[in-house]
Design an enzyme around this catalytic site. Structure first.
Site, PDB file in Angstrom:
ATOM      1  N   ASP A  28     -35.080 138.407 -23.829  1.00  0.00           N
ATOM      2  CA  ASP A  28     -34.174 138.706 -24.940  1.00  0.00           C
ATOM      3  C   ASP A  28     -34.939 138.836 -26.259  1.00  0.00           C
ATOM      4  OD1 ASP A  28     -32.259 138.235 -23.029  1.00  0.00           O
ATOM      5  OD2 ASP A  28     -31.022 136.972 -24.305  1.00  0.00           O
ATOM      6  N   HIS A  46     -37.802 134.982 -23.773  1.00  0.00           N
ATOM      7  CA  HIS A  46     -37.830 135.832 -24.964  1.00  0.00           C
ATOM      8  C   HIS A  46     -39.208 136.457 -25.157  1.00  0.00           C
ATOM      9  CE1 HIS A  46     -34.561 132.931 -25.540  1.00  0.00           C
ATOM     10  NE2 HIS A  46     -33.963 133.870 -26.257  1.00  0.00           N
TER      11      HIS A  46
END
Length: 500
Positions: free
Chosen positions: A221, A396
């Site tokens: 993400d 991430h």
């Protein structure tokens, strides 16, 4: 979302041609041919009824859905000692684990390597009719401000709101801040609201796990980042994934989306300003999803059929214990709006034994150090072997430190684990044809809904599915509706926010 960065990228794109493509792309195409079948059918998201003693916990409750079953317990994380305190990566340019802390010095520079002329038709395995890459040019005043909630009175939002017509959007009051403690009344009604935060409640339309045991659905993400087109943690990550023959799902931010897409990874929708969707009005949710969807189409020429809501995770360090509170901004109202806009929610796996969040973001925020992060996630991986299904992991690629944790430790641990895990993109682990990950090439006649939409927001129907245009397609597979349940669909989502 910093579309100025997109403009800078396409300045380079326009000056090059297809012969300048990164050689990693051909390598990834070979990997996808070996792992993806465009004719196989998907399996439903694994669900399990479990119990919970708290509305604000990492376990599921009532009729909440979880992936697989497990008898393990959530382990607290003491100050790292022993092997974790002395662990070093075997991957080049990744510091020792003890050095991965907030404020760590930057490593070597990784630059953008892929250039492609506007109008170039990508060669992506499983996507033979991929649209040509558009010639996007950023123009000030045509897009909302970066990292801020877009206005709801624009002509585009008014047009996108029409997509909700004919759908039953639950009349749920927005939450205060997405947390259970701030909305006790809503938390007590979490089962009826389908609120993931308070009890882990999911619906059949949510993608929550890979169906096959010991399969890790790899996703990232909030990246790529930090930019200025001089340093990309995501380039470092892409190089690693290529060398290891791993495909991933990217919920991306900013200009490097084209590199990830052309490298054969999956792209999906996140939000425009990284906001808490359950806090927003219907109009605000439509604006967040609509502008992000439009941006991806403008840059790549395709419109994802999946999305992931923004999540806030708070960490409490109590003495030597790290406690994590996850706030995934997804409830039945957000779901209904996303589905009406042709976007299937994708989250990550949550079980009574723990939530499959690497907590890498907490290291970047200075809340914990790398040793604590890896030790906690290692305990979660140990519990993964007890699941009946595979799992989807949250990580991430926005910062160098989160990429280092992934390629130097978490992904390496998964590959050397006994028994070993199989790592692949979420769409691949669900056997979803690559064509069905994007609206323009989707051949599924049942789902996402066959509504004709105006992705551009100008009133012109400029995005129809392949099933719409060809009048045929398959009703089987990961995105088809059977009885009252939806077989799980996955892709990768795109964020387009928080660029530095």
């Amino acid at each position: 979302m910093k579309l100025q960065a997109l403009a800078a990228l396409f300045a380079a794109v326009g000056a090059a041609n297809a012969h300048g493509l990164n050689p990693r792309h051909a390598h990834i195409h070979k990997r996808q041919d070996a792992t993806t079948s465009t004719s196989s059918t998907g399996a439903p998201a694994a669900t399990q009824t479990t119990s919970s003693s708290s509305t604000d916990s990492t376990s599921t409750s009532g009729s909440a859905a979880a992936a697989g079953t497990s008898t393990g317990t959530v382990a607290s994380v003491p100050t790292a000692t022993g092997s974790y305190a002395t662990m070093s990566a075997t991957v080049a340019d990744v510091p020792a684990l003890s050095a991965l802390t907030f404020g760590m010095p930057s490593g070597p520079t990784y630059t953008a390597t892929t250039t492609v002329a506007a109008g170039y038709t990508p060669s992506i395995s499983g996507l033979p009719d991929a649209p040509a890459i558009p010639g996007f040019v950023f123009k000030t005043g045509e897009w909302p401000a970066q990292d801020r909630a877009p206005p709801t009175d624009s002509d585009e939002v008014k047009e996108w709101l029409k997509e909700l017509e004919g759908f039953d959007i639950p009349n749920l009051e927005p939450t205060t801040d997405g947390s259970c403690a701030s909305d006790l009344q809503f938390a007590q009604d979490a089962a009826n609201r389908g609120w993931w935060t308070c009890g882990g409640y999911t619906r059949d339309t949510d993608i929550v796990a890979c169906p096959d045991k010991l399969t890790w659905g790899v996703s990232f993400d909030d990246g790529p980042g930090p930019t200025k087109l001089t340093f990309f943690p995501s380039s470092k990550l892409l190089d690693y994934l290529d060398k290891k023959d791993i495909s991933a799902t990217f919920f991306v931010v900013g200009s490097r989306v084209i590199e990830q897409y052309l490298s054969g990874h999956e792209i999906s929708v996140h939000t425009w300003s990284h906001t808490h969707l359950t806090q927003q009005t219907n109009e605000q949710i439509v604006a967040e999803l609509g502008w992000t969807r439009k941006a991806i189409k403008e840059v790549l020429g395709v419109t994802p059929t999946t999305m992931r809501p923004h999540t806030v995770t708070l960490v409490c360090l109590c003495a030597t214990m790290m406690r994590v509170h996850l706030f995934d901004h997804l409830d039945d109202r957000v779901r209904a709006i996303a589905l009406a806009m042709g976007l299937v929610p994708v989250i990550w796996t949550r079980t009574p034994a723990g939530t499959f969040d690497t907590n890498d973001w907490a290291v970047a925020a200075g809340n914990v150090n790398g040793e604590q992060c890896v030790e906690k996630f290692d305990s979660i991986l140990g519990n993964a072997t007890t699941l009946d299904t595979g799992f989807i992991v949250l990580a991430h690629d926005l910062y160098e430190i989160t990429v280092d944790l992934a390629i130097g430790y978490n992904l390496e641990m998964a590959q050397t684990h006994n028994p070993a895990f199989t790592l692949m993109a979420i769409g691949q682990c669900l056997n979803i044809p690559t064509t069905d990950l994007y609206r323009e090439t989707n051949t599924n006649t049942s789902f996402p809904y066959a509504t004709k939409v105006s992705v551009s927001g100008n009133g012109t129907v400029d995005s129809v599915t392949a099933a719409d245009t060809k009048g045929s397609g398959t009703t089987s597979g990961a995105m088809s509706l059977q009885s009252s349940s939806l077989f799980s669909l996955v892709a990768v989502a795109a964020v387009f926010s928080l660029m530095l």
